[in-house]
Write a protein that holds these residues in place. Structure first.
Motif, PDB file in Angstrom:
ATOM      1  N   PRO A   1      -3.681  21.126  -6.485  1.00 59.05           N
ATOM      2  CA  PRO A   1      -4.214  20.348  -5.362  1.00 59.05           C
ATOM      3  C   PRO A   1      -4.360  18.866  -5.685  1.00 59.05           C
ATOM      4  N   ALA A   2      -4.777  18.543  -6.916  1.00 62.90           N
ATOM      5  CA  ALA A   2      -4.962  17.130  -7.286  1.00 62.90           C
ATOM      6  C   ALA A   2      -3.647  16.363  -7.184  1.00 62.90           C
ATOM      7  N   ALA A   3      -2.548  16.978  -7.638  1.00 58.94           N
ATOM      8  CA  ALA A   3      -1.257  16.310  -7.547  1.00 58.94           C
ATOM      9  C   ALA A   3      -0.766  16.212  -6.122  1.00 58.94           C
ATOM     10  N   LYS A   4      -0.947  17.263  -5.363  1.00 62.98           N
ATOM     11  CA  LYS A   4      -0.474  17.266  -3.970  1.00 62.98           C
ATOM     12  C   LYS A   4      -1.191  16.227  -3.122  1.00 62.98           C
ATOM     13  N   ASN A   5      -2.406  15.854  -3.527  1.00 65.94           N
ATOM     14  CA  ASN A   5      -3.152  14.846  -2.789  1.00 65.94           C
ATOM     15  C   ASN A   5      -2.552  13.450  -2.905  1.00 65.94           C
ATOM     16  N   VAL A   6      -1.766  13.208  -3.961  1.00 66.28           N
ATOM     17  CA  VAL A   6      -1.216  11.864  -4.157  1.00 66.28           C
ATOM     18  C   VAL A   6       0.310  11.812  -4.032  1.00 66.28           C
TER      19      VAL A   6
END
Length: 314
Positions: A307-312
């Motif tokens: 999720p952290a990567a998909k947010n950016v």
């Protein structure tokens, strides 16, 4: 009676016109160039922000290229002339945009900078700066490269626009960390002027001239894409450890197939989103921070689907 009705209608039209004008305060978002996914993601962020603000619209423009300084200056001056409510600006040069920013300040139009800073001479003329800590991001990229290839050998730096605020911090941070923490020999930097084709050709030449190259750093989106394509075409993908910057679909693909080891991803969406919100806060008389760090995440094959990567990523 007819005269009275006509008067009422006229008054209603004037009131409606006034309401329309009041509901149409423009925030001009002006970036280095509209011709990249990174800046288009800034646009998405600005549109999302203005969609939640009553009484504002946002326009989005970019110069023909990162090096078209006169074009970007003209965009800012045009925004000032049409008396926009505020300007969100990613300056392509730390000095060239200062006179235009000063004109906005003289016209009492708030300016919020994103991505790249202006030089100290312009600090009085803008109200806030929102960006990645580019020096820290460059250091993070260098540390990641050292962890993969060690502290000896040869590496290349593929950069973008010499002298831009983000480039100075990013490539400067990378270079300083390499020199301080290793004995790696640096080839370059080479400047693509944010042209993917130029970066591809430059990287192809560097790989051919340096068959012993162990690592390579592509410092922004189009440069890193060109770097990745050159690695694939030369048969060096996965053999030369590559670190890229930014996170569009092309770069994500290179991470997933191993062409690029990792990408340092900024939150372009947040720059646009927070930039527009900050202008609205200033117009409302609120105090805003002089600097806001919009963050960076090192994305690799292990964390690319989190999720952290998909947010950016974009």
């Amino acid at each position: 009676m007819k005269k009275f009705i006509h008067t009422l209608i006229a008054a209603a039209l004037v009131a409606a016109s006034s309401m329309a004008l009041a509901a149409d305060k423009e925030i001009a978002v002006i970036v280095k160039t509209a011709n990249s996914d990174f800046w288009q993601n800034v646009k998405k962020g600005s549109n999302a922000a203005v969609g939640n603000l009553k009484g504002y619209t946002a326009t989005f423009q970019g110069a023909a290229s990162d090096t078209d300084l006169a074009g970007q200056v003209a965009l800012v001056e045009n925004a000032v002339n049409r008396k926009v409510a505020g300007i969100v600006l990613a300056p392509s040069d730390p000095d060239a945009l200062i006179p235009a920013i000063k004109k906005a300040w003289e016209a009492k139009i708030p300016v919020v900078l994103i991505d790249s800073a202006a030089s100290d001479a312009g600090k009085a003329y803008y109200q806030s700066f929102l960006a990645t800590d580019n020096k820290a991001a460059g250091e993070m990229s260098a540390k990641t490269l050292i962890e993969k290839i060690g502290t000896t050998g040869k590496i290349a730096i593929m950069s973008y626009t010499a002298g831009s605020g983000s480039e100075i911090g990013r490539v400067g941070g990378f270079t300083d960390y390499i020199k301080k923490h290793s004995k790696l020999q640096i080839v370059g930097p080479f400047y693509s002027n944010s042209q993917m084709g130029t970066a591809l050709n430059q990287t192809t030449d560097v790989l051919a001239a340096n068959p012993d190259l162990k690592g390579i750093f592509g410092a922004n989106e189009p440069t890193a894409i060109g770097m990745g394509r050159a690695l694939v075409q030369s048969g060096k993908a996965g053999k030369v450890v590559a670190i890229g910057f930014d996170g569009n679909a092309d770069l994500q693909g290179f991470v997933k197939d191993g062409t690029i080891e990792a990408i340092a991803v900024q939150s372009a969406f947040e720059m646009g989103n927070l930039g527009v919100k900050t202008v609205a806060e200033i117009v409302a008389g609120k105090k805003v921070p002089a600097f806001r760090d919009t963050g960076v995440l090192m994305v690799n094959k292990k964390n690319i689907d989190t999720p952290a990567a998909k947010n950016v990523l974009y």
